[in-house]
Enzyme design. Structure first.
Site, mmCIF file in Angstrom:
data_model
loop_
_atom_site.group_PDB
_atom_site.id
_atom_site.type_symbol
_atom_site.label_atom_id
_atom_site.label_comp_id
_atom_site.label_asym_id
_atom_site.label_seq_id
_atom_site.Cartn_x
_atom_site.Cartn_y
_atom_site.Cartn_z
ATOM 1 N N HIS A 77 0.817 -1.228 0.000
ATOM 2 C CA HIS A 77 0.000 0.000 0.000
ATOM 3 C C HIS A 77 0.843 1.266 0.000
ATOM 4 O O HIS A 77 0.341 2.353 -0.263
ATOM 5 C CB HIS A 77 -0.854 0.081 1.274
ATOM 6 N N HIS A 127 -8.054 4.525 4.155
ATOM 7 C CA HIS A 127 -7.290 3.369 3.666
ATOM 8 C C HIS A 127 -5.797 3.734 3.637
ATOM 9 O O HIS A 127 -5.439 4.834 3.206
ATOM 10 C CB HIS A 127 -7.766 2.976 2.263
ATOM 11 N N GLU A 129 -3.400 3.040 1.675
ATOM 12 C CA GLU A 129 -2.865 3.488 0.378
ATOM 13 C C GLU A 129 -3.159 4.969 0.157
ATOM 14 O O GLU A 129 -2.289 5.735 -0.281
ATOM 15 C CB GLU A 129 -3.472 2.651 -0.760
ATOM 16 N N THR A 166 -6.024 2.655 -6.191
ATOM 17 C CA THR A 166 -5.846 1.594 -7.208
ATOM 18 C C THR A 166 -6.988 0.585 -7.229
ATOM 19 O O THR A 166 -7.210 -0.072 -8.241
ATOM 20 C CB THR A 166 -4.537 0.808 -6.959
ATOM 21 N N CYS A 194 -5.684 0.126 -10.826
ATOM 22 C CA CYS A 194 -4.664 -0.748 -11.416
ATOM 23 C C CYS A 194 -5.307 -1.808 -12.294
ATOM 24 O O CYS A 194 -6.461 -2.188 -12.111
ATOM 25 C CB CYS A 194 -3.744 -1.320 -10.349
ATOM 26 N N SER A 223 -9.931 -3.886 1.130
ATOM 27 C CA SER A 223 -10.743 -2.988 0.317
ATOM 28 C C SER A 223 -11.167 -3.633 -0.999
ATOM 29 O O SER A 223 -12.333 -3.593 -1.390
ATOM 30 C CB SER A 223 -9.927 -1.718 0.057
ATOM 31 N N SER A 265 -5.315 -10.083 -1.876
ATOM 32 C CA SER A 265 -4.444 -10.484 -0.764
ATOM 33 C C SER A 265 -4.831 -11.854 -0.207
ATOM 34 O O SER A 265 -4.495 -12.177 0.932
ATOM 35 C CB SER A 265 -4.496 -9.416 0.335
HETATM 36 S S1 SF4 Z 1 -1.090 -4.860 -8.373
HETATM 37 FE FE1 SF4 Z 1 -2.821 -3.449 -8.078
HETATM 38 S S2 SF4 Z 1 -4.100 -4.368 -6.479
HETATM 39 FE FE2 SF4 Z 1 -2.083 -5.346 -6.399
HETATM 40 S S3 SF4 Z 1 -0.934 -4.185 -4.885
HETATM 41 FE FE3 SF4 Z 1 -0.466 -3.301 -6.883
HETATM 42 S S4 SF4 Z 1 -1.924 -1.654 -7.101
HETATM 43 FE FE4 SF4 Z 1 -2.685 -2.941 -5.460
#
Ligand code: SF4
Length: 286
Positions: A77, A127, A129, A166, A194, A223, A265
């Site tokens: 994060h 959060h 992040e 993300t 992401c 999340s 995760s």
């Molecule tokens: S790949 Fe995407 S969901 Fe996974 S840690 Fe990185 S930003 Fe977060």
């Protein structure tokens, strides 16, 4: 009963990377602390705790007499800039497992802050992040999570740069970012959700319409897992569980096809144990 597992379930690239960094420090017999839990999954953090990894909430929790012997891992994060500054000032060894996608957002808000922009972060203000990203723009970002909070936007005198957490919902981002754009005269918008999140959310949307029950596996505080469960629940009966022990046979009654997905995760061994339990305890359909 048939089981279908959504594509792109379980550990994402950033989580795998963070866990690998931690594992390599443990196998080097180093004394390791993580700044916050390495990932939002209690079973995984319990496992590391049993292997001697200690979770600290702040870098200031580290005593001066420990600094020489300890490595501190920053999780996927990320963390606010002041953490790096404090670690450097005190000579604390940092192993940075910030996901590169998150790092890119931190760099973006930092650059645009230097250029004199306001920053808006679309995401959850509590959060880690988002707290981390805000820490790269002098904690001055306006954080917006939902449509009601759009009212906080006024047409600032300066240009504005907008980024997203993300793991923010893609569907909600599409509407919210357009609305933000319409309210500001000088704005640059970066969709920083992401790719792993996009793929995961699209895969559950595809699967949820074809099954009788969705089982979403992942941490109750994760999340991205919560978002997956919300998306599924809009289409079909959905259960969010952390492990197989949260699943009771009665939940499976009446379901001919069960879909499974897992947060970024959630380790593979937890997903496999859930599949095994459903295979053993689900109704046999003739
Ligand atoms: S790949 Fe995407 S969901 Fe996974 S840690 Fe990185 S930003 Fe977060």
């Amino acid at each position: 009963m048939k089981i279908q597992v959504a594509e792109h379930s379980g550990y994402c690239y950033g989580v795998k990377r963070a866990v690998n960094i931690l594992e390599s420090l443990i196998s080097d017999h180093q004394k390791v602390y993580t700044l916050g839990p390495i990932i939002h999954n209690k079973q995984v953090t319990d496992y590391y705790e049993q292997n001697g990894v200690l979770v600290i909430d702040n870098i200031s929790d580290l005593r001066d007499n420990e600094i020489e012997s300890v490595s501190v891992v920053i999780r996927s994060h990320g963390a606010p800039k002041h953490i790096y500054d404090e670690a450097a000032a005190r000579g604390i060894k940092i192993h940075d497992a910030t996901c590169p996608y998150v790092k890119k957002i931190q760099n973006t808000v930092s650059t645009y802050t230097t250029k004199g922009y306001n920053i808006i972060i679309v995401g959850n203000a509590v959060h880690p992040e988002v707290i981390g990203i805000n820490g790269w723009c002098e904690n001055q970002a306006l954080i917006i999570e939902n449509f009601e909070q759009l009212e906080l936007i006024k047409d600032f005198n300066r240009p504005t740069c907008v980024v997203a957490q993300t793991t923010y919902s893609i569907k909600q981002w599409e509407i919210l970012s357009k609305e933000i754009e319409s309210r500001l005269s000088d704005v640059i918008i970066f969709n920083t959700i992401c790719h792993a999140t996009e793929q995961r959310q699209q895969a559950v949307l595809d699967l949820a319409g074809k099954v009788d029950l969705m089982v979403v596996v992942g941490g109750k505080h994760s999340s991205n897992t919560i978002k997956l469960a919300e998306l599924c629940a809009k289409q079909v009966k959905t259960i969010h569980i952390e492990t197989k022990d949260d699943l009771i046979s009665v939940d499976l009654i009446g379901s001919k096809i069960v879909g499974i997905t897992a947060g970024a995760s959630t380790p593979d061994w937890i997903i496999q144990s859930v599949i095994l339990k459903i295979e053993n305890e689900g109704e046999v359909i003739f």
